[in-house]
Design a protein around this motif. Structure first.
Motif: not given
Length: 368
Positions: A192, A223, A227-228, A230-232, A235-236, A238, A257
């Motif tokens: 980050d 990243t 906001d982990t 919402n994003r992780m 993203m994982t 993907s 994370y």
């Protein structure tokens, strides 16, 4: 002559090819030796043994970067225990993971005119003006993880920044990937860039992996920690689709994370005893310990002795209030894996060295 040049070229190629495995083996041996040292039990006190007597009746305020961060929570808990032992008043303000809230908390703290303020895990560069105001009012500043390096931070008049050497923490995390993979790790790195210490740690991990001739950094991913959740997960999935079996090792600057990567890995039938193997260069949260203990989606973490750091913060304050220099104590990097998780406070789901640091600090301060 031409024949001689060809023979020389073949000889050079043969020597180079022969030497290359030797370089690789040497680096792998270095990695394994470093991992062995970093996983050993911590029973001996290596911190300060002398200092000023306790300065009484002090009021300090801890401004947390984000109290959802397990590392910040652990430091605050240790500082709270130390303040209770010292008879000092401690207040905690939550910066909520945003610069706006961190600045608001700082201004609120300065208005109370305490004896000292702790910058708890956020970048002081965003608060140059209010920090100057604090110093002008005679408020002592200490910090935890404010900058990557331990010690005084002259640019911001911070008496002492308590932290392990972030480069050592990052390096041992990456070396564990090298050792575990027998020098063949394919790695994704998560960081980050909002936090300079996080970016610096990620770059050290990248450089460490790149020194391994059989290893490869697949992707360097920036990243935000805040906001982990919402994003992780997305993203994982993907990354699993993008890299498949090449998604072998994930190195992150913080356990957070993996809090939100783990469920996605489970859904995809990954993690556990199978790749990807997740390694964190930061904090050693309760959830990280649970994952490592169960072998579920995390292989290792490089936790800092968070409660010890809380006690050290109070000790550094006490030295400042007594007009003495800081202790210059820097805790060494410690690696936790499933093999050693039962030692050094692991039953409490955290790294808490069994070296009686509380007793040593109380002896220095002259309190029971």
């Amino acid at each position: 002559m031409k024949r001689n040049l060809i023979l020389q070229g073949l000889l050079f190629t043969t020597v180079f090819a022969t030497a290359l495995p030797s370089w690789a083996d040497s680096y792998l041996d270095e990695a394994k030796a470093a991992v062995s040292k970093a996983t050993s039990t911590v029973t001996e006190w290596d911190g300060p043994t002398s200092g000023p007597a306790l300065q009484p009746n002090k009021h300090i305020i801890f401004i947390a970067s984000d109290m959802k961060n397990g590392g910040v929570q652990g430091v605050q808990e240790g500082l709270s225990q130390a303040a209770k032992a010292a008879g000092w008043k401690l207040e905690t303000l939550d910066g909520g993971g945003s610069v706006k809230d961190q600045l608001s908390s700082l201004n609120q703290a300065i208005a109370q005119k305490p004896d000292g303020i702790v910058i708890g895990g956020w970048n002081p560069n965003v608060a140059k003006i209010p920090l100057k105001k604090a110093i002008a009012q005679g408020i002592v500043l200490t910090a935890w993880h404010a900058v990557p390096e331990p010690g005084p931070v002259k640019n911001y008049n911070i008496f002492y920044n308590v932290t392990s050497d972030s480069n050592d923490v990052a390096r041992i995390a990456a070396l564990y990937a090298v050792a575990k993979s027998e020098g063949q790790a394919k790695v994704l790195i998560f960081t980050d860039s909002l936090y300079q210490i996080a970016l610096d740690k990620a770059n050290v991990m990248k450089q460490t992996i790149e020194k391994c001739t059989g290893c490869q950094v697949i992707e360097f991913i920036d990243t935000p920690l805040a906001d982990t959740a919402n994003r992780m997960p997305a993203m994982t999935f993907s990354l699993l689709q993008k890299y498949g079996d090449n998604f072998q090792y994930a190195l992150a600057i913080n356990d957070l994370y993996f809090d939100f990567m783990a469920p996605a890995l489970k859904t995809a039938g990954k993690g556990g005893k199978n790749a990807p193997y997740n390694i964190s260069a930061g904090d050693g949260s309760i959830s990280a310990y649970q994952r490592i203990r169960s072998g579920d989606s995390q292989s290792a973490t490089v936790p800092e002795p968070l409660k010890l750091h809380g006690w050290q913060l109070l000790d550094e304050f006490n030295r400042a209030f007594a007009k003495q220099p800081p202790s210059d104590y820097v805790t060494p990097a410690h690696l936790v894996t499933r093999d050693n998780i039962g030692s050094d406070g692991g039953d409490k789901q955290m790294f808490d060295p069994q070296n009686d640091y509380q007793g040593h600090y109380k002896t220095i301060w002259g309190v029971k």
